[in-house]
Design an enzyme around this catalytic site. Structure first.
Site, short mmCIF file in Angstrom:
data_model
loop_
_atom_site.label_atom_id
_atom_site.label_comp_id
_atom_site.label_asym_id
_atom_site.label_seq_id
_atom_site.Cartn_x
_atom_site.Cartn_y
_atom_site.Cartn_z
N LYS A 128 0.78 -1.24 -0.18
CA LYS A 128 0.05 0.00 -0.03
C LYS A 128 0.70 1.26 0.06
O LYS A 128 0.49 2.10 -0.77
CB LYS A 128 -0.96 -0.01 1.34
CG LYS A 128 -1.94 -1.08 1.46
CD LYS A 128 -2.77 -1.03 2.71
CE LYS A 128 -3.81 -2.33 2.67
NZ LYS A 128 -4.35 -2.36 3.70
N GLN A 162 -4.89 -2.03 9.75
CA GLN A 162 -4.65 -3.30 8.92
C GLN A 162 -5.28 -4.40 9.78
O GLN A 162 -5.03 -4.47 10.87
CB GLN A 162 -3.25 -3.30 8.92
CG GLN A 162 -2.69 -4.68 7.96
CD GLN A 162 -3.27 -4.74 6.70
OE1 GLN A 162 -2.99 -3.61 6.11
NE2 GLN A 162 -3.74 -5.63 6.20
N ASP A 171 -11.49 2.44 3.49
CA ASP A 171 -11.66 0.78 3.33
C ASP A 171 -13.21 0.63 3.27
O ASP A 171 -13.65 -0.42 2.78
CB ASP A 171 -11.30 0.04 4.59
CG ASP A 171 -9.72 -0.54 4.35
OD1 ASP A 171 -9.34 -0.51 3.27
OD2 ASP A 171 -9.23 -0.63 5.38
#
Length: 362
Positions: free
Chosen positions: A123, A167, A190
């Protein structure tokens, strides 16, 4: 408590059974730079600008299944991801030139899981290439829930941070749902916040963000001219990361969706009647060739490490037995190189959209 914070910028130096498991995907609306809304009758349905086909056209002739030496068309994700990244990078360059600002993404990492560190690296590398600054906060696995909440709340209050990613998975002693719910919905790139998922589920409402894997699935289908409206879709897996939001998004495109899970009886019968199969359960080769209707389109979101019995070397494979499926399907995504690259590009697009909203440049 050990905590480390790193800042980097492009412009600066810087079951079917009880053992059913979920392999994490790096995932995550606002309309991406390459897409557009169609209007009240088809809310939140987009057509890539680079594609002149209708979002509901029939498969191109080359996709149609035949009995003679058939091999499915491979739906490569890398070229599409590259186009999206180039578009994002171009918009960020203009943003930097015109207003002297650029997007920043904050990533929170708890513990020392090797796969999580790998995902974070991917990322950050992608962000650097397009001009998105990154802030990474690392906490030890033993951190308390309140310590983690303090970090997330700090990024919520930081006007220089436009997207927040925690995460997953988190250590078992941490309440994952509570942590995700604390992220401000307008920074939830997200797309996992209940407000974003809830608005996705209600026709006519627009979430700030849609989970990236789900956006990637639709993007791949549309850019390859796959008809969605009225088609039967079987989604294997109902996780909030991929399966559930993908089912909601496909319903917005007027597909007839079956959502399969660990307690579904005769799943192979359902998938064998589907025009499109989407899978993300993290079990290698669970979908065999006889699960697939001739001419169906297969989107494989699975990511599994499989050890070769002869060489002992690990390789990445999906949930679909590719060698069997390629002989039956009309089109299929490879693993790796299919959904994954597009998923990362969607995270970049979401972060850009969040920054544009914050800067008032939408």
């Amino acid at each position: 408590m050990k905590k480390s914070l790193h800042f980097r910028s492009f412009f600066e130096t810087t079951p079917w059974h009880k053992t059913l498991r979920k392999t994490l995907h790096f995932h995550s609306f606002s309309s991406p730079p390459s897409c557009t809304f169609l209007g009240p009758n088809l809310p939140d349905v987009w057509i890539p600008k680079e594609n002149n086909t209708s979002p509901h056209t029939l498969l191109p002739q080359s996709f149609q299944w035949s009995n003679d030496g058939h091999s499915a068309r491979i739906i490569e994700g890398k070229p599409i991801a590259k186009q999206i990244k180039l578009k994002v990078a171009d918009e960020i360059r203009k943003m930097k030139s015109e207003i002297g600002k650029f997007p920043r993404l904050a990533v929170v990492l708890v513990g020392d899981r090797k796969d999580s560190h790998t995902f974070i690296h991917v990322k950050m590398k992608a962000c650097d290439k397009v001009g998105i600054g990154t802030v990474v906060s690392e906490l030890p696995e033993s951190c308390t829930e309140n310590e983690l909440l303090d970090v997330v709340s700090g990024f919520n209050d930081d006007d220089d941070v436009h997207g927040i990613v925690v995460q997953l998975p988190l250590p078992q002693h941490l309440d994952e749902e509570r942590i995700m719910n604390v992220i401000r919905p307008e920074k939830d790139v997200d797309g996992f916040h209940p407000l974003n998922i809830g608005n996705l589920a209600i026709r006519g409402r627009k979430p700030f963000f849609i989970p990236c894997a789900s956006k990637s699935c639709i993007e791949l289908l549309l850019r390859h001219g796959v008809e969605i409206r009225g088609k039967r879709v079987a989604i294997i897996g109902r996780s909030k990361i991929a399966g559930l939001p993908t089912s909601l998004l496909l319903q917005r495109h007027h597909a007839t969706v079956s959502l399969l899970h660990a307690y579904t009886k005769n799943p192979e019968q359902i998938t064998s009647e589907a025009d499109i199969i989407v899978t993300d359960v993290g079990i290698a080769n669970i979908v065999r060739g006889d699960w697939i209707k001739k001419g169906a389109v297969v989107i494989d979101m699975g990511t599994n490490q499989v050890k070769d019995s002869n060489s002992g070397v690990f390789r990445v494979t999906g949930d679909v037995c590719f060698d069997e499926a390629v002989k039956v399907a009309s089109a299929i995504t490879p693993v790796p190189g299919g959904v994954g690259p597009v998923t990362i590009s969607m995270l970049l697009s979401n972060t850009l959209d969040s920054a544009k909203r914050a800067f008032g440049t939408n």
